[in-house]
Design a protein around this motif. Structure first.
Motif, short mmCIF file in Angstrom:
data_model
loop_
_atom_site.label_atom_id
_atom_site.label_comp_id
_atom_site.label_asym_id
_atom_site.label_seq_id
_atom_site.Cartn_x
_atom_site.Cartn_y
_atom_site.Cartn_z
N GLY A 68 0.87 -0.91 0.10
CA GLY A 68 -0.26 -0.27 -0.19
C GLY A 68 0.65 1.75 -0.02
N LEU A 69 0.20 2.96 -0.33
CA LEU A 69 1.13 3.51 -0.13
C LEU A 69 1.49 3.69 1.11
CD1 LEU A 69 -1.74 5.88 -1.74
CD2 LEU A 69 0.36 5.50 -2.79
N PRO A 70 3.03 4.73 1.53
CA PRO A 70 3.81 4.38 2.31
C PRO A 70 2.88 5.37 2.97
CG PRO A 70 5.28 4.32 0.71
CD PRO A 70 3.76 4.23 -0.10
N GLU A 71 2.66 6.07 2.57
CA GLU A 71 1.84 7.27 3.44
C GLU A 71 0.34 7.15 3.74
OE1 GLU A 71 1.20 8.95 -1.13
OE2 GLU A 71 2.51 7.60 0.33
N LEU A 72 -0.39 6.02 3.14
CA LEU A 72 -1.51 5.72 3.47
C LEU A 72 -1.50 4.47 4.87
CD1 LEU A 72 -4.28 5.38 3.63
CD2 LEU A 72 -4.20 3.50 2.15
N ARG A 73 -0.31 3.83 5.15
CA ARG A 73 0.25 2.96 5.91
C ARG A 73 0.56 3.91 7.28
NH1 ARG A 73 4.75 0.17 3.83
NH2 ARG A 73 4.05 1.06 1.75
N GLU A 74 1.29 4.65 6.94
CA GLU A 74 1.15 5.71 8.00
C GLU A 74 0.55 6.23 9.09
OE1 GLU A 74 4.21 8.94 7.11
OE2 GLU A 74 5.75 7.78 6.25
N GLU A 75 -1.15 6.91 7.90
CA GLU A 75 -1.53 7.55 8.48
C GLU A 75 -2.86 6.41 8.97
OE1 GLU A 75 -3.12 10.78 9.32
OE2 GLU A 75 -1.69 11.31 7.79
N ILE A 76 -2.76 5.01 8.86
CA ILE A 76 -3.08 4.18 9.73
C ILE A 76 -2.61 3.57 10.77
CG2 ILE A 76 -3.38 1.29 8.90
CD1 ILE A 76 -4.15 1.71 6.63
N ALA A 77 -1.53 3.57 11.16
CA ALA A 77 -0.45 3.14 11.95
C ALA A 77 -1.33 4.58 13.36
CB ALA A 77 1.14 3.56 11.81
N PHE A 78 -0.85 5.64 12.60
CA PHE A 78 -1.94 6.94 13.59
C PHE A 78 -2.41 6.90 13.71
CE2 PHE A 78 -3.09 10.82 14.36
CZ PHE A 78 -2.57 11.92 15.30
N TYR A 79 -3.59 6.78 12.89
CA TYR A 79 -4.79 6.84 13.32
C TYR A 79 -5.27 5.43 14.18
CZ TYR A 79 -9.91 4.39 12.92
OH TYR A 79 -11.54 4.22 12.78
N LEU A 80 -5.32 4.27 14.65
CA LEU A 80 -5.03 2.67 15.46
C LEU A 80 -4.44 3.27 16.68
CD1 LEU A 80 -4.22 0.02 13.35
CD2 LEU A 80 -6.58 1.03 13.71
N SER A 81 -2.53 3.94 16.84
CA SER A 81 -1.89 4.21 17.97
C SER A 81 -3.48 5.48 19.37
CB SER A 81 -0.50 5.13 17.79
OG SER A 81 -1.42 5.98 17.01
N MET A 273 -6.72 4.13 -6.45
CA MET A 273 -8.16 5.13 -6.14
C MET A 273 -8.50 5.44 -4.78
SD MET A 273 -7.71 4.02 -9.35
CE MET A 273 -7.69 4.53 -11.17
N GLY A 274 -8.29 3.89 -4.56
CA GLY A 274 -8.90 4.11 -3.47
C GLY A 274 -8.13 4.11 -2.18
N GLN A 275 -7.01 3.59 -2.31
CA GLN A 275 -5.74 4.33 -1.11
C GLN A 275 -5.69 5.15 -0.71
OE1 GLN A 275 -2.13 2.03 -0.94
NE2 GLN A 275 -3.11 1.11 -3.04
N VAL A 276 -5.77 6.95 -3.28
CA VAL A 276 -6.30 7.91 -2.11
C VAL A 276 -6.75 8.56 -1.15
CG1 VAL A 276 -6.00 9.95 -3.64
CG2 VAL A 276 -4.41 8.23 -4.19
N LEU A 279 -6.90 7.30 2.09
CA LEU A 279 -5.44 8.43 2.82
C LEU A 279 -6.33 10.15 2.98
CD1 LEU A 279 -2.81 9.55 3.36
CD2 LEU A 279 -2.39 10.36 1.52
N GLU A 280 -6.69 10.25 2.47
CA GLU A 280 -7.51 11.86 2.61
C GLU A 280 -8.84 11.67 3.76
OE1 GLU A 280 -9.50 15.37 2.39
OE2 GLU A 280 -7.47 14.61 1.36
N ALA A 281 -9.35 10.51 3.47
CA ALA A 281 -10.66 10.40 4.27
C ALA A 281 -10.06 10.55 6.19
CB ALA A 281 -11.66 8.39 4.29
N LEU A 282 -8.63 8.98 5.99
CA LEU A 282 -7.91 9.40 7.52
C LEU A 282 -7.67 10.87 8.14
CD1 LEU A 282 -6.20 5.99 7.35
CD2 LEU A 282 -8.01 6.60 8.93
N ARG A 283 -6.25 11.79 7.02
CA ARG A 283 -5.86 12.74 6.80
C ARG A 283 -7.14 13.78 7.54
NH1 ARG A 283 -0.98 13.38 2.15
NH2 ARG A 283 -0.04 12.56 2.84
N GLU A 284 -8.20 13.87 6.01
CA GLU A 284 -8.94 14.91 7.31
C GLU A 284 -9.77 14.32 8.61
OE1 GLU A 284 -11.69 18.61 5.59
OE2 GLU A 284 -9.70 17.87 5.49
N GLY A 285 -9.85 13.76 8.06
CA GLY A 285 -10.39 13.30 9.95
C GLY A 285 -9.54 13.33 10.79
N ARG A 286 -8.54 12.82 10.99
CA ARG A 286 -7.34 13.53 12.24
C ARG A 286 -7.00 15.30 12.29
NH1 ARG A 286 -0.56 13.52 11.83
NH2 ARG A 286 -0.67 11.74 10.73
N GLU A 287 -7.37 15.95 11.63
CA GLU A 287 -7.41 16.94 11.49
C GLU A 287 -8.77 18.21 12.13
OE1 GLU A 287 -6.66 18.37 7.74
OE2 GLU A 287 -4.66 18.06 7.64
#
Length: 390
Positions: A68-81, A273-276, A279-287
């Motif tokens: 998967g996209l490295p930046e998506l995996r980073e966001e998943i890790a942040f979300y879960l933690s 496309m789904g990964q992008v 990524l937006e869902a998790l980034r925007e969710g974090r903010e």
């Protein structure tokens, strides 16, 4: 030509999904209200769709890394933690999959040897038993009961364990019952898991959908359980992203490496496309402190109360679900079995729900109704139930 001679008997022995059968039948009838398929009626939030469209217009149509996209995996890790207090290395302990369904399938195939027994709560989501069989394992149902809030009770788990038991599937919040497991429940269960040296596949796809003051607890966050747990999740339910098909599996690196091997050969990668979009869902969710998720959860909560109260008022015994977006009323008082009830309700009133037996033998006497649909349709469905019962 007898094609049966060419088919895999392990596949042939598995019946088609009981959910889809009723959904397909309902789709042939006009003006049907479907409470059958567990899909949010919300459209994916605009900013998520917009990010995916812009990515395509910018030429983002290539393969991604297998994991998967490295930046998506980073966001998943942040979300879960931050949400569930489970920590994973995005480089070695996460694989992005084609929905949580692929995550379940590849995890079982990577870990099951022929004849291994897998404990599965009954009733539970329809995919677990077939996926275990496809991996040449043996599914072992562990009955959960309404009087226990459909929780997985330690005594029942202990009684089901044999020398061949290797895994426990832990699907909470639960589909179809809406039952949840709280920290004390999981602590008792974890002691049995450790004592018998088992692994856990924790399907947490409904983790964001708990109600009242209750919050989801991941068993991987408990002492001594991270190394024994494969955590499966995705964005389909909580972010209204079913069609994007983005899920993920997290766990110890040696197991994730084997899962990724199957993923490489069978899938290659989840669609970019789904990964992008994810990524937006998790980034925007974090903010925005996951504002989209909160609004949808609040809407589901109102619908939950409407259905529970409605079924109880018409005389049906109805367990109050504290997670996911399903109610699981008992229809034994009607004198009909679950299959007959759902068939007759669909034919007479054009309301589609799913017989409890689609989720295991202990689902007999119950039906599953999804409240992930518009509240005006839910009100019409309750009227139809009342007419039908009368």
């Amino acid at each position: 030509m007898n094609y049966q001679n060419y088919l895999n008997p392990h596949v042939s022995s598995v019946p088609p999904s009981g959910i889809r059968r009723f959904f397909d039948l309902a789709s042939t009838m006009k003006d049907t209200i479907s409470l059958g398929v567990g899909e949010p009626d919300f459209v994916t939030p605009y900013h998520i769709r917009d990010a995916a469209v812009n990515s395509i217009l910018d030429g983002g149509t290539q393969y991604t890394a297998n994991r998967g996209l490295p930046e998506l995996r980073e966001e998943i890790a942040f979300y879960l933690s931050t949400r569930f207090h489970t920590v994973y290395n995005p480089d070695t302990e996460i694989v992005v999959t084609v929905g949580a369904s692929e995550a379940i399938d590849t995890t079982l195939r990577a870990m099951i040897s022929p004849g291994d027994e897998v404990l599965i709560p009954d009733p539970s989501y329809v995919s677990y038993c077939p996926s275990v069989r496809f991996a040449l394992g043996v599914p072992v149902p562990v009955v959960t009961q309404e009087k226990d809030g459909f929780r997985l009770m330690p005594d029942a788990v202990e009684a089901a364990i044999t020398s061949k038991t290797k895994f426990l599937i832990l699907p909470y919040p639960n589909n179809p019952t809406g039952g949840i497991m709280q920290r004390d429940d999981l602590m008792k269960l974890s002691e049995i898991i450790k004592a018998h040296d088992l692994m856990v596949i924790s399907d947490e796809i409904y983790a964001e959908l708990t109600y009242g003051d209750l919050q989801h607890v991941s068993i991987a966050s408990l002492p001594g359980m991270w190394e024994r747990t494969m955590t499966i999740n995705g964005l389909s339910k909580s972010f209204a992203m079913t069609g994007w098909r983005v899920g993920y599996v997290c766990g110890p690196a040696p197991i994730i490496s084997e899962i990724n091997k199957i993923h490489q050969y069978a899938i290659l990668c989840s669609p970019r496309m789904g990964q992008v979009a994810a990524l937006e869902a998790l980034r925007e969710g974090r903010e925005k402190d996951y504002e989209d998720v909160r609004k949808m959860r609040e809407s589901y909560d109102r619908r939950r109360r409407l259905l529970v109260d409605g079924f109880r008022q018409m005389g049906l015994q109805c367990f109050e679900p504290m997670g996911a977006f399903y109610v699981f009323p008992c229809i034994r008082s009607t004198g009909m079995d679950s299959e007959t009830f759902c068939q007759q309700l669909l034919i007479r009133e054009h309301v589609a729900c799913v017989p409890g037996t689609a989720f295991g033998e202990s689902g007999e006497g119950f039906i599953r109704c999804s409240y992930a649909t518009a509240i005006d349709k839910l009100s019409l469905a309750l009227d139809a139930f009342t007419r039908f019962l009368t």
